[in-house]
Design a protein around this motif. Structure first.
Motif, PDB file in Angstrom:
ATOM      1  N   VAL A 192      -2.797   2.926 -19.375  1.00 30.37           N
ATOM      2  CA  VAL A 192      -1.610   2.456 -18.455  1.00 30.37           C
ATOM      3  C   VAL A 192      -0.712   1.596 -19.071  1.00 30.37           C
ATOM      4  CG1 VAL A 192      -0.713   1.775 -16.203  1.00 30.37           C
ATOM      5  CG2 VAL A 192      -2.484   3.393 -16.432  1.00 30.37           C
ATOM      6  N   ILE A 193      -1.320   0.449 -19.680  1.00 26.72           N
ATOM      7  CA  ILE A 193      -0.723  -0.613 -20.232  1.00 26.72           C
ATOM      8  C   ILE A 193      -0.099  -0.216 -21.531  1.00 26.72           C
ATOM      9  CG2 ILE A 193      -1.070  -3.063 -21.239  1.00 26.72           C
ATOM     10  CD1 ILE A 193      -3.187  -3.223 -19.054  1.00 26.72           C
ATOM     11  N   THR A 194      -1.008   0.484 -22.294  1.00 28.63           N
ATOM     12  CA  THR A 194      -0.302   1.176 -23.503  1.00 28.63           C
ATOM     13  C   THR A 194       1.003   1.869 -23.426  1.00 28.63           C
ATOM     14  OG1 THR A 194      -2.599   1.088 -24.509  1.00 28.63           O
ATOM     15  CG2 THR A 194      -0.745   2.288 -25.456  1.00 28.63           C
ATOM     16  N   ALA A 195       0.953   2.833 -22.411  1.00 30.48           N
ATOM     17  CA  ALA A 195       1.862   3.553 -22.053  1.00 30.48           C
ATOM     18  C   ALA A 195       3.309   2.721 -21.757  1.00 30.48           C
ATOM     19  CB  ALA A 195       1.453   4.753 -21.181  1.00 30.48           C
ATOM     20  N   ASN A 196       3.037   1.895 -20.856  1.00 32.76           N
ATOM     21  CA  ASN A 196       4.069   1.168 -20.060  1.00 32.76           C
ATOM     22  C   ASN A 196       4.629   0.398 -21.316  1.00 32.76           C
ATOM     23  OD1 ASN A 196       3.512   2.115 -17.679  1.00 32.76           O
ATOM     24  ND2 ASN A 196       2.444   0.292 -17.025  1.00 32.76           N
ATOM     25  N   LEU A 197       3.947  -0.289 -22.147  1.00 34.94           N
ATOM     26  CA  LEU A 197       4.446  -1.119 -23.170  1.00 34.94           C
ATOM     27  C   LEU A 197       5.275  -0.340 -24.184  1.00 34.94           C
ATOM     28  CD1 LEU A 197       1.407  -3.208 -24.176  1.00 34.94           C
ATOM     29  CD2 LEU A 197       3.406  -4.076 -23.044  1.00 34.94           C
ATOM     30  N   ALA A 198       4.825   1.127 -24.305  1.00 38.27           N
ATOM     31  CA  ALA A 198       5.496   2.065 -24.916  1.00 38.27           C
ATOM     32  C   ALA A 198       6.875   2.377 -24.572  1.00 38.27           C
ATOM     33  CB  ALA A 198       5.213   3.291 -25.316  1.00 38.27           C
ATOM     34  N   LEU A 199       7.078   2.409 -23.245  1.00 35.61           N
ATOM     35  CA  LEU A 199       8.215   2.582 -22.456  1.00 35.61           C
ATOM     36  C   LEU A 199       9.136   1.340 -22.055  1.00 35.61           C
ATOM     37  CD1 LEU A 199       6.978   4.860 -19.339  1.00 35.61           C
ATOM     38  CD2 LEU A 199       8.126   5.545 -21.320  1.00 35.61           C
ATOM     39  N   LEU A 200       8.645   0.406 -22.091  1.00 34.73           N
ATOM     40  CA  LEU A 200       9.440  -0.944 -22.216  1.00 34.73           C
ATOM     41  C   LEU A 200      10.023  -0.921 -23.628  1.00 34.73           C
ATOM     42  CD1 LEU A 200       7.067  -3.429 -20.219  1.00 34.73           C
ATOM     43  CD2 LEU A 200       9.377  -2.559 -19.670  1.00 34.73           C
ATOM     44  N   ALA A 201       9.688  -0.719 -24.660  1.00 33.05           N
ATOM     45  CA  ALA A 201      10.231  -0.881 -25.923  1.00 33.05           C
ATOM     46  C   ALA A 201      11.270   0.271 -26.370  1.00 33.05           C
ATOM     47  CB  ALA A 201       9.109  -0.689 -27.087  1.00 33.05           C
ATOM     48  N   ALA A 202      11.566   1.277 -25.463  1.00 35.76           N
ATOM     49  CA  ALA A 202      12.523   2.194 -25.442  1.00 35.76           C
ATOM     50  C   ALA A 202      13.903   1.517 -25.016  1.00 35.76           C
ATOM     51  CB  ALA A 202      12.345   3.283 -24.720  1.00 35.76           C
ATOM     52  N   PRO A 203      14.974   1.604 -25.760  1.00 29.60           N
ATOM     53  CA  PRO A 203      16.339   1.372 -25.478  1.00 29.60           C
ATOM     54  C   PRO A 203      16.976   1.929 -24.318  1.00 29.60           C
ATOM     55  CG  PRO A 203      16.424   2.676 -27.337  1.00 29.60           C
ATOM     56  CD  PRO A 203      14.811   2.733 -26.953  1.00 29.60           C
ATOM     57  N   GLY A 204      17.950   1.074 -23.561  1.00 32.88           N
ATOM     58  CA  GLY A 204      18.380   1.524 -22.540  1.00 32.88           C
ATOM     59  C   GLY A 204      18.002   1.759 -21.458  1.00 32.88           C
ATOM     60  N   MET A 205      16.795   1.075 -20.966  1.00 30.79           N
ATOM     61  CA  MET A 205      15.883   1.115 -19.664  1.00 30.79           C
ATOM     62  C   MET A 205      16.806   0.291 -18.614  1.00 30.79           C
ATOM     63  SD  MET A 205      11.981   0.564 -19.041  1.00 30.79           S
ATOM     64  CE  MET A 205      11.772   2.187 -19.868  1.00 30.79           C
ATOM     65  N   LYS A 206      16.608   0.845 -17.436  1.00 33.85           N
ATOM     66  CA  LYS A 206      17.443  -0.036 -16.538  1.00 33.85           C
ATOM     67  C   LYS A 206      16.538  -1.027 -15.891  1.00 33.85           C
ATOM     68  CE  LYS A 206      19.580   3.745 -14.326  1.00 33.85           C
ATOM     69  NZ  LYS A 206      19.827   4.980 -13.014  1.00 33.85           N
ATOM     70  N   ALA A 207      16.954  -2.139 -15.472  1.00 30.42           N
ATOM     71  CA  ALA A 207      16.197  -3.329 -15.160  1.00 30.42           C
ATOM     72  C   ALA A 207      15.111  -3.149 -13.947  1.00 30.42           C
ATOM     73  CB  ALA A 207      17.388  -4.239 -14.794  1.00 30.42           C
ATOM     74  N   SER A 208      15.705  -1.967 -12.944  1.00 35.54           N
ATOM     75  CA  SER A 208      14.739  -1.692 -11.877  1.00 35.54           C
ATOM     76  C   SER A 208      13.614  -1.097 -12.572  1.00 35.54           C
ATOM     77  CB  SER A 208      15.456  -0.948 -10.789  1.00 35.54           C
ATOM     78  OG  SER A 208      15.998   0.216 -11.512  1.00 35.54           O
TER      79      SER A 208
END
Length: 462
Positions: A257-273
């Protein structure tokens, strides 16, 4: 450099040969004393017989003593060694017959017989002397017979061979037999060494206990102690292997879960929410990861624990209550305990871990208030702790499964627990010989856990 340690065979040889050598010396000394005493007593008796035979032939003529005796009077002293024999008969200081240089410095009292050592013709001799009063003779008559010591020495040597030679030969034979006897006696030890060497040389750890059926009684305590050590090592290794297996299984999901979330957080253009949601999800996964890891470590330590040390139940339980109220400020926890120490056998940290899991389970899954009571009761006054809550309790079908590893009942759905709390309680209880009973309360709703400790006789407060 450390000194070389003596071998067991060397120790056994010294322990056997030294007493045998002392015994041989004692036998030799005692035999020599006995032989000398027997030879001297027997030879003196023959010497006295010669003196008596001469005394019986002493007479008187015209106021002077006469002595005419047969050769057999001195023939008593004849032997294989052909000792030289000397004799003399004196009336006062006047020589009547015999050797003039065989004189008596101090004649013995009348009718008395004395013995002494002296020298004749440059040879050592044994002298027997006797004095007699002859009717018609004014001065006392003294008879002396001397014999060289060759026969005495030969007889003494012959006796020594009989009295000392055979016992000393037996002692030497026993000393020579000690080596094979020791090797034969140590053969079970050599077999045990080979068994342990083969066991330790295997590629996979072999914790099979050593059988004591064919071992001597003297080796049994050592092997039993070794088997106990092997059992403890096996328990520690099993706990470590189980910890590794459980850790790889339970930690995989939160780490993923932590690894996948870190990968998503690194993606550009993610909303703040969405970013806040991923961070919150990662924080929950990290919290679960920390909890699972802490409880796995506690479980591994509990499975390898042994019952040692001492603890005050009142002090340990009070610390658990303080930690629980700090972790759950909204919880209602009531603590009941005597105002004196309640001492038990066991490690205070492990006992605290066990009580901590029981109290946290009661707070999280039971109903308030949660009560923890410390005391002593029963005919034997054994120390005990009871933890109960005022919740709904559990279905009877779930109670037997409470102590299973990773088991989580239907009421724990949606919580962050790892299902290891009661498994930790069971492992610590088994290690410290604590009786644990968990079940629904009989008169009111709620779950109750009762811990009965071993009697703490002879302990003083820590």
């Amino acid at each position: 450099m450390s000194r070389a340690r003596p071998r067991l065979v060397t120790r056994l040889l010294i322990a056997q040969i030294v007493p045998l050598a002392v015994l041989a010396i004692a036998l030799a000394a005692g035999g020599a004393m006995v032989a000398n005493r027997v030879v001297e007593r027997t030879s003196d008796r023959l010497l006295a017989g010669s003196v008596t035979a001469i005394l019986q032939q002493v007479g008187a003529r015209e106021g002077r003593a006469t002595a005419v005796f047969s050769p057999w009077a001195l023939g008593l002293l004849d032997g294989p060694e052909r000792d030289a024999v000397f004799y003399s008969v004196h009336q006062g200081r006047v020589l009547i017959t015999g050797y003039g240089d065989l004189t008596t410095p101090t004649p013995p009292a009348p009718n008395d017989l004395t013995f002494r050592y002296g020298r004749m013709k440059g040879m050592p001799v044994r002298i027997a002397e006797a004095t007699v009063l002859v009717p018609g003779v004014r001065e006392p008559v003294t008879v002396a017979v001397a014999q060289t010591l060759d026969s005495r020495k030969a007889t003494t040597q012959e006796l020594l061979l009989g009295l000392i030679g055979l016992p000393v030969a037996l002692v030497l034979a026993a000393a020579l037999l000690i080596w094979p006897a020791i090797l034969w006696g140590l053969s079970p030890l050599r077999r045990l060494v080979r068994r342990l060497t083969d066991q330790s040389a295997s590629r996979r750890a072999d914790y099979t206990p050593v059988s004591v059926e064919r071992l001597p009684q003297e080796l049994s305590p050592v092997v039993l102690a070794f088997n106990g050590l092997i059992g403890n090592l096996e328990a520690s290794a099993t706990a470590l292997e189980r910890f590794a297996a459980d850790a790889s299984h339970q930690l995989r999901t939160p780490l993923s879960v932590i690894t996948a979330n870190l990968a998503l957080l690194a993606a550009p253009g993610m909303k703040a929410s969405d970013r806040r949601l991923l961070v919150s999800d990662s924080r929950d996964a990290a919290s679960r990861l920390h909890l699972v890891l802490r409880q796995l470590l506690a479980l591994a330590r509990a499975e390898a624990a042994i019952a040692s040390g001492k603890a005050d139940l009142v002090e340990v339980a009070a610390g658990v209550v303080r930690d629980a109220t700090a972790a759950f400020p909204e919880a209602v926890v009531r603590f009941r305990a005597p105002d004196r120490p309640v001492l038990v056998r066991g490690d205070s940290t492990l006992i605290g871990e066990m009580l901590n899991n029981l109290v946290r389970n009661a707070i999280q899954y039971g109903g308030p208030p949660v009560v923890i009571r410390v005391g002593q009761g029963g005919a034997d006054q054994r120390p005990r702790v009871v933890v109960w809550d005022h919740g709904e309790g559990l279905p009877e079908a779930e109670l037997p499964r409470l102590e299973e590893r990773f088991y989580r009942g239907r009421r724990s759905a949606g919580t962050t627990g790892a299902g290891l709390g009661l498994a930790i309680v069971r492992s610590i209880a088994e290690a410290l010989s604590i009786e644990v009973t968990i079940g629904n309360r009989s008169r009111r709703p709620g779950l109750s856990a009762r811990l009965l400790f071993q009697k703490a006789s002879g302990l003083t407060p820590p």
